[in-house]
Design a protein around this motif. Structure first.
Motif, mmCIF file in Angstrom:
data_model
loop_
_atom_site.group_PDB
_atom_site.id
_atom_site.type_symbol
_atom_site.label_atom_id
_atom_site.label_comp_id
_atom_site.label_asym_id
_atom_site.label_seq_id
_atom_site.Cartn_x
_atom_site.Cartn_y
_atom_site.Cartn_z
ATOM 1 N N ARG A 59 0.866 -1.183 0.000
ATOM 2 C CA ARG A 59 0.000 0.000 0.000
ATOM 3 C C ARG A 59 0.897 1.225 0.000
ATOM 4 N NH1 ARG A 59 -1.616 -2.305 4.919
ATOM 5 N NH2 ARG A 59 -3.701 -2.541 4.085
ATOM 6 N N LEU A 77 -5.883 -3.366 -7.898
ATOM 7 C CA LEU A 77 -6.115 -2.738 -6.601
ATOM 8 C C LEU A 77 -7.210 -3.506 -5.871
ATOM 9 C CD1 LEU A 77 -6.276 1.086 -7.379
ATOM 10 C CD2 LEU A 77 -4.401 -0.191 -6.344
ATOM 11 N N TRP A 92 -4.336 5.285 -11.487
ATOM 12 C CA TRP A 92 -4.194 5.987 -10.216
ATOM 13 C C TRP A 92 -4.718 5.092 -9.118
ATOM 14 C CZ3 TRP A 92 -6.779 8.844 -6.277
ATOM 15 C CH2 TRP A 92 -8.153 8.674 -6.226
ATOM 16 N N GLU A 93 -4.274 5.370 -7.929
ATOM 17 C CA GLU A 93 -4.796 4.672 -6.756
ATOM 18 C C GLU A 93 -4.893 5.662 -5.615
ATOM 19 O OE1 GLU A 93 -1.824 1.930 -4.736
ATOM 20 O OE2 GLU A 93 -0.977 2.083 -6.748
ATOM 21 N N HIS A 100 -2.492 -2.645 -2.996
ATOM 22 C CA HIS A 100 -2.116 -2.696 -4.412
ATOM 23 C C HIS A 100 -1.515 -4.092 -4.617
ATOM 24 C CE1 HIS A 100 0.288 -0.616 -7.873
ATOM 25 N NE2 HIS A 100 -0.348 -1.693 -8.266
#
Length: 151
Positions: A59, A77, A92-93, A100
């Motif tokens: 993460r 994700l 994107w996250e 992840h």
């Protein structure tokens, strides 16, 4: 006839380009979660050799915005199905409490390279690996993957 502009020393000014008006292409626009005061922003390039599985499940402390430069990435994700991101595409996250799972090279015949700009929460590492115990506890939050049986 209007006079050409000149510099302070009387030399003619270089012509101004109009290309800037159409030079920008928006590839991605998202509303990130809250960004705390004192956050650090870093931009990195990640490169994996052919077939490399990438970073183990992890993460990020804050949101990450990426652009695939070369090759393909298998991206996953928590809560989303895995997908392939190809050169020229963005991802994107949100960071924070989202695992992840995958960022590995989806190709066995070429490297993958991607650029990521990450917002790092003050006093927290940019990347934290997730251990097997936590992965087991959160298994229900992971989207089904192709070829996996539903449990």
């Amino acid at each position: 006839m209007a006079d050409k502009e000149s510099t302070a020393d009387g030399a003619p000014s270089p012509a101004r380009s109009e290309a800037w008006k159409t030079a920008l292409t928006v590839l991605q626009s998202v509303t990130p979660p809250f960004i705390p005061d004192g956050a650090e922003v870093m931009t990195v390039v990640v490169e994996f050799p052919p077939g490399d599985p990438g970073t183990p499940p992890h993460r990020h402390s804050g949101p990450a915005f990426g652009y695939m430069l070369e090759g393909e990435m298998l991206f996953e994700l928590e809560g989303e199905p895995e997908r392939v991101i190809k050169a020229g595409e963005t991802f994107w996250e949100p960071g924070g409490d989202v695992i992840h799972y995958q960022d590995g090279n989806n190709r066995t015949d070429s490297r993958s390279r991607f650029l990521v700009t990450m917002v790092c929460v003050p006093g927290q590492p940019m990347l934290t690996l997730v251990d097997d115990e936590e992965l087991a506890r959160r298994h229900r939050l992971r989207a089904p993957r192709p070829g996996s049986s539903a449990t």
